[in-house]
Design a protein around this motif. Structure first.
Motif, short mmCIF file in Angstrom:
data_model
loop_
_atom_site.label_atom_id
_atom_site.label_comp_id
_atom_site.label_asym_id
_atom_site.label_seq_id
_atom_site.Cartn_x
_atom_site.Cartn_y
_atom_site.Cartn_z
N ALA B 189 34.13 37.25 47.40
CA ALA B 189 34.60 35.87 47.31
C ALA B 189 33.56 35.00 48.01
CB ALA B 189 35.95 35.72 48.00
N VAL B 190 33.08 34.00 47.35
CA VAL B 190 32.05 33.16 47.95
C VAL B 190 32.35 31.68 47.75
CG1 VAL B 190 30.23 34.86 47.61
CG2 VAL B 190 30.65 33.15 45.84
N LYS B 191 31.69 30.89 48.57
CA LYS B 191 31.69 29.46 48.34
C LYS B 191 30.53 29.20 47.39
CE LYS B 191 31.48 27.64 52.38
NZ LYS B 191 31.28 26.74 53.53
N PRO B 207 37.30 28.25 45.91
CA PRO B 207 36.71 29.57 46.07
C PRO B 207 36.28 30.12 44.72
CG PRO B 207 39.06 29.76 46.17
CD PRO B 207 38.75 28.28 46.06
N CYS B 208 35.45 31.11 44.78
CA CYS B 208 34.78 31.57 43.57
C CYS B 208 34.58 33.08 43.69
CB CYS B 208 33.46 30.82 43.51
SG CYS B 208 32.39 31.30 42.18
N LEU B 209 34.82 33.77 42.59
CA LEU B 209 34.65 35.22 42.58
C LEU B 209 33.25 35.54 42.05
CD1 LEU B 209 36.63 37.46 43.30
CD2 LEU B 209 37.30 37.56 40.91
N ARG B 210 32.51 36.31 42.80
CA ARG B 210 31.17 36.67 42.34
C ARG B 210 31.10 38.17 42.12
NH1 ARG B 210 26.08 35.43 46.03
NH2 ARG B 210 26.82 37.28 47.12
N GLY B 231 37.74 31.18 41.04
CA GLY B 231 38.57 32.20 41.67
C GLY B 231 40.02 32.24 41.28
N ALA B 232 40.70 31.13 41.42
CA ALA B 232 42.15 31.17 41.32
C ALA B 232 42.61 31.68 39.96
CB ALA B 232 42.71 29.78 41.58
N GLN B 233 41.89 31.29 38.90
CA GLN B 233 42.35 31.70 37.59
C GLN B 233 42.02 33.13 37.27
OE1 GLN B 233 40.35 29.20 34.73
NE2 GLN B 233 40.13 27.67 36.33
N TYR B 234 40.91 33.61 37.84
CA TYR B 234 40.39 34.85 37.32
C TYR B 234 40.88 36.05 38.08
CZ TYR B 234 37.63 37.35 34.08
OH TYR B 234 37.27 38.16 33.06
N ARG B 235 41.21 37.10 37.36
CA ARG B 235 41.64 38.35 37.98
C ARG B 235 40.76 39.47 37.50
NH1 ARG B 235 47.95 38.67 37.45
NH2 ARG B 235 47.36 40.80 36.88
#
Lengths: 255, 255
Positions: B189-191, B207-210, B231-235
């Motif tokens: 998880a990154v900014k 937040p953002c998933l990398r 981030g929030a949308q993606y799983r």
DNA sequence: GCGACTAGCCTGTATATACAGGGCGGAGAA
DNA sequence: TTCTCCGCCCTGTATATACAGGCTAGTCGC
């Protein structure tokens, strides 16, 4: 003529001594991430072993992600990151101990509750069924590194709440009671809510990794948990079986 | 007098050949869980290598959880190891189409570059080697949902840059050119930095998933990519073989 | 001053050898 | 027949040696 080779008692296990020494130096801060580690030939001189033995120690530490090696340059301490294996369920206390650090668990809440729709669905119970719930903060060297909010199926592990979580993690207890036969991980990046932020000691805009885990034992869902990790430091890894030889810096991080 | 030692070209890497052979035998079912694997001395005879080399191959497979060894008895295939399918690599265009939505790819950059230390390391090339690079934004119904920054090994896919990415995703092209035999995922998880934020249309503190992904075809690293998801949308999901029947709501939005 | 060459350090791989010690089955003693 | 001990196979560890090849710094020629 080959020189006489002095055999060594198996208990010696020099390569383990070398690994332990390096791990200790890292734990004590004598070796920092990015620092150069003694070369194989330096270890040969320092420990009085052969280069193959030094090579084995360094190679294994590389496989374990502790060191990074490149031919012609040298061996270096990997940039610090905490890894979790996405394809495997490990006990967080063990992971911390393996890093040579101290684990502590702070129990924030533990009790019975009635399953709401989400929990009932996740544990495959009926709405309103009794469910055990715990909220635990895991500390590594007194730094919080994971918040674990867990719901447990009482049909599978009725004695869950009487466990002493400071000496045995929920995970450890539950896998003992009901061996895991299947699991599911769902990962998201989230903005942690204030409570989680407080437990992890994070600033407002700090991103956070959230793992939703369910584990099965046979046909029954044993437990589900929300695991929060402070984002930047934490990495989840997943490798296929034939996987790569050695960990590599993520592009975008400095070497 | 020591007998003459025949040196071996580095490319041979006998121990890897042995590992591959064993893995292939397991994949083809010739070796079943619990079966006895050739002993070190049998491998010495079969492959014409020294025992240390056979030992290394078996030891590494043991570390990787594929084999189980015990002194005096022999080496055996581990009872169960989770199958590879846990975190599969899917084509984002297919995923979007399955949801009944429209996929579009916007190519921001595409060109040649020289590998810096990180890229060279990740692709297992030498510093400064020519590498192909692309930056693509994937849109679902014109909403950005993934930024894909990719580095490609020119030795494996020399025609990468002449692909029309609007009709075929990089992933699709590359798996056609070089079938994936192994992969690695590292999730954080990154900014997101400002450029990524702009491409994804995110607010400052979102937040953002990398995901850092590397894929192999045989011994060669085909490509590595940094994938950014809002981030929030993606799983990101990982399931063990016996996995759950149906997806379930993440316990989540409240504590 | 600049570029090519080289010496030297570093890791990667491979070999032949040696001894330690666990486990098992067969030969021989009780 | 049963028990014990020995030899054999197996892995675990360690050593000395050798060549391959990446990388750097310093030297030498132009």
């Amino acid at each position: 003529m080959t020189k006489a080779v002095k055999p060594v008692a198996r208990e010696a296990r020099h390569y383990i001594r070398i690994k332990e020494q390096i791990l200790a130096d890292i734990a004590e801060g004598k070796l920092q991430p990015g620092d150069r580690v003694s070369s194989e030939s330096e270890l040969v001189a320092a420990f009085g072993v052969s280069r193959m033995t030094a090579n084995r120690a360094l190679r294994e530490l590389m496989f374990e992600g502790i060191l990074k090696r490149s031919a012609g340059i040298g061996t270096f301490v990997s940039p610090k990151h905490l890894d979790v294996d996405l394809l495997q369920i490990r006990n967080i206390a063990d992971e911390i101990l393996e890093r040579g650090h101290k684990h502590k668990a702070a129990v924030v809440k533990a009790g019975l509750m009635k399953a709401d729709a989400n929990v009932a669905d996740a544990l495959e119970l009926t709405l309103g069924a009794g469910v055990m719930h715990s909220l635990i903060v895991h500390l590594e060297n007194d730094q919080p590194i994971q918040v674990e909010e867990r719901y447990v199926n009482p049909l599978v592990a009725p004695d869950y709440l009487s466990t002493d979580f400071s000496s045995m993690t929920p995970n450890e207890y539950l896998t003992k009671v009901a061996p895991i036969t299947a699991f599911e991980h769902v990962v998201q990046a989230v903005k942690p809510d204030p409570a989680i932020r407080k437990y992890l000691g994070l600033k407002n805009d700090h991103p956070c990794l959230r793992v939703f885990r369910r584990t099965w034992s046979g046909e029954a869902v044993v437990t589900c948990a929300l695991l929060y990790y402070p984002g930047a430091q934490y990495r989840l890894e997943a490798r296929s079986t034939k996987g790569p030889s050695k960990p590599v810096a993520i592009l975008g991080e400095k070497l």
